[in-house]
Design an enzyme around this catalytic site. Structure first.
Site, short mmCIF file in Angstrom:
data_model
loop_
_atom_site.label_atom_id
_atom_site.label_comp_id
_atom_site.label_asym_id
_atom_site.label_seq_id
_atom_site.Cartn_x
_atom_site.Cartn_y
_atom_site.Cartn_z
N ASN A 1 -21.38 40.01 -38.13
CA ASN A 1 -22.41 40.60 -37.28
C ASN A 1 -23.18 41.76 -37.90
OD1 ASN A 1 -21.71 38.85 -35.10
ND2 ASN A 1 -19.87 40.09 -34.80
N THR A 2 -22.90 42.05 -39.17
CA THR A 2 -23.70 43.00 -39.95
C THR A 2 -24.34 42.20 -41.07
OG1 THR A 2 -22.28 44.90 -39.43
CG2 THR A 2 -23.67 45.05 -41.40
N LYS B 1 -9.35 42.34 -45.07
CA LYS B 1 -9.54 41.33 -44.02
C LYS B 1 -10.65 40.38 -44.42
CE LYS B 1 -9.82 40.90 -38.99
NZ LYS B 1 -9.81 41.68 -37.73
N SER C 1 -16.79 40.72 -41.09
CA SER C 1 -17.52 40.58 -39.83
C SER C 1 -18.81 39.82 -40.08
CB SER C 1 -17.84 41.95 -39.24
OG SER C 1 -18.76 41.82 -38.16
N TYR D 1 -5.73 39.55 -30.25
CA TYR D 1 -6.77 40.28 -29.52
C TYR D 1 -7.33 39.42 -28.40
CZ TYR D 1 -11.22 42.76 -28.58
OH TYR D 1 -12.29 43.38 -27.99
N ASN E 1 -9.37 50.56 -39.41
CA ASN E 1 -10.24 49.55 -39.99
C ASN E 1 -11.59 50.19 -40.30
OD1 ASN E 1 -12.31 47.34 -39.84
ND2 ASN E 1 -10.53 46.06 -39.48
N GLY F 1 -21.59 44.25 -33.81
CA GLY F 1 -22.30 44.92 -34.88
C GLY F 1 -21.76 46.29 -35.23
N PHE F 2 -20.42 46.43 -35.25
CA PHE F 2 -19.79 47.70 -35.65
C PHE F 2 -20.31 48.87 -34.82
CE2 PHE F 2 -18.71 46.52 -40.38
CZ PHE F 2 -17.74 45.63 -39.93
N GLY G 1 -6.39 32.93 -32.76
CA GLY G 1 -5.87 31.89 -31.89
C GLY G 1 -4.41 32.01 -31.52
N ASN H 1 -10.68 36.89 -39.83
CA ASN H 1 -11.58 37.43 -38.83
C ASN H 1 -12.13 36.29 -37.95
OD1 ASN H 1 -13.41 39.24 -37.51
ND2 ASN H 1 -13.58 40.43 -39.38
N ASN I 1 -18.55 37.32 -30.04
CA ASN I 1 -19.10 38.66 -30.08
C ASN I 1 -20.07 38.81 -31.23
OD1 ASN I 1 -18.33 41.00 -32.16
ND2 ASN I 1 -16.66 39.49 -32.18
#
Length: 326
Positions: free
Chosen positions: A173-174, A208, A171, A308, A137, A111-112, A287, A237, A108
């Site tokens: 993605n930011t 995290k 994350s 998840y 979160n 991007g929040f 995992g 993460n 993924n």
């Protein structure tokens, strides 16, 4: 392994299927939640909170706190919503969510994307009694001029509604967000977050971190967490590393989760256990797809686990199967 509706969901692109899942869980929360509750098995107390079982939902599935009762009805002992930012933001352009079916994985680069913390907290305020522990979160807006202030604002607003709050600086993605895992930036952020939660309800704070931290980075993050009274560390993460993958989507950019993350997540948990030496409770994610893997994480020193991506492939029955097996 397949489950009811999997074939239908897999006909949809990943993000459309995700939205359909949230809608179904929202409906289940209204209709079925009174019949379902967290499985009361092998509970544990952490940071003064009683978790009815040791299986939690990681942030990212219910970004906007739309389906909390339905998620608890699946049997989770804890549900973590978000990541929530001070202002709404659309996230990165689509497509940005990919199933790697051949690898039992997900990539993924969302991007929040979220409705903003105020909208989510308004939903949470209407929930009434909870059937487990609720985590919120929080993160920073992509275009923020002051990301530390964003986190402090998120903590301050969420404190009245959350059982615990997770500081998400991991994350991928930011742009630049993971730089906040390094000292002294992390010291500034955690000090501000700790100050923001002071008051009538001193809500527990979790941090995290990414599985891509090297040993020195993990040592720094753990020491900063201890220094600033963080109550637990979530390890970890998604990863930007790429083990051998077989899916046509293997070269997509973003964070990788699911089965290929398993070995790295185990190794980072073991590393964090050695570094923390009992001074900081650890929550393991990455995992985990069934009772055997959950047991391995507990045996390695985790207090709780979060899942998840495995839900995409194993289905919701996995939650109760893990809780009951433990």
């Amino acid at each position: 392994m397949t489950y009811p509706l999997q074939s239908l969901l897999f006909r949809l692109d990943a993000e459309t299927a995700h939205r359909a899942t949230i809608a179904a869980l929202r409906g289940w929360g209204a209709i079925g939640a009174p019949l379902g509750r967290a499985v009361e098995r092998a509970g544990v107390t952490l940071a003064g909170l009683h978790f009815p079982n040791r299986i939690g939902l990681a942030a990212g599935l219910d970004k906007n706190a739309e389906a909390v009762p339905g998620l608890f009805a699946l049997g989770f002992g804890a549900v973590e919503v978000g990541t929530l930012t001070p202002r709404p933001q659309p996230g990165n352009p689509r497509p940005r969510l990919f199933r790697l079916v051949e690898d039992q994985a997900v990539i993924n680069r969302m991007g929040f994307n979220n409705d903003g913390i105020d909208a989510a907290l308004a939903r949470i305020a209407k929930l009434g009694a909870r059937r487990g522990v609720l985590g919120i979160n929080v993160g920073a807006n992509k275009d923020s001029d002051d990301r530390v202030a964003d986190y402090a604002l998120g903590v301050g607003k969420a404190a009245a509604h959350a059982d615990y709050i997770t500081i998400n600086v991991s994350s991928p993605n930011t742009p630049g967000l993971r730089d906040l895992q390094s000292r002294p930036a992390l010291d500034e952020l955690l000090a501000a977050s700790d100050a923001a939660r002071q008051g009538a309800k001193r809500v527990p704070l979790f941090l995290k971190v990414a599985p891509d931290l090297d040993r020195a980075g993990m040592e720094g993050a753990i020491q900063a967490a201890i220094d600033h009274h963080i109550d637990a560390l979530i390890v970890s993460n998604t990863t930007i590393s790429r083990p051998a993958l077989h899916s046509p989507h293997r070269n997509e950019t973003g964070g990788l989760s699911g089965a290929p993350l398993r070995d790295l997540a185990r190794a980072k948990l073991a590393e964090a256990v050695a570094i923390a030496a009992g001074a900081l409770p650890l929550i393991s994610a990455g995992g985990i797809d069934g009772p055997e893997e959950a047991r391995r994480r507990f045996d390695a020193g985790a207090v709780l686990v979060q899942v998840y991506s495995a839900l995409v492939y194993q289905g919701p029955a996995m939650v109760r199967a893990i809780a009951k097996a433990l």
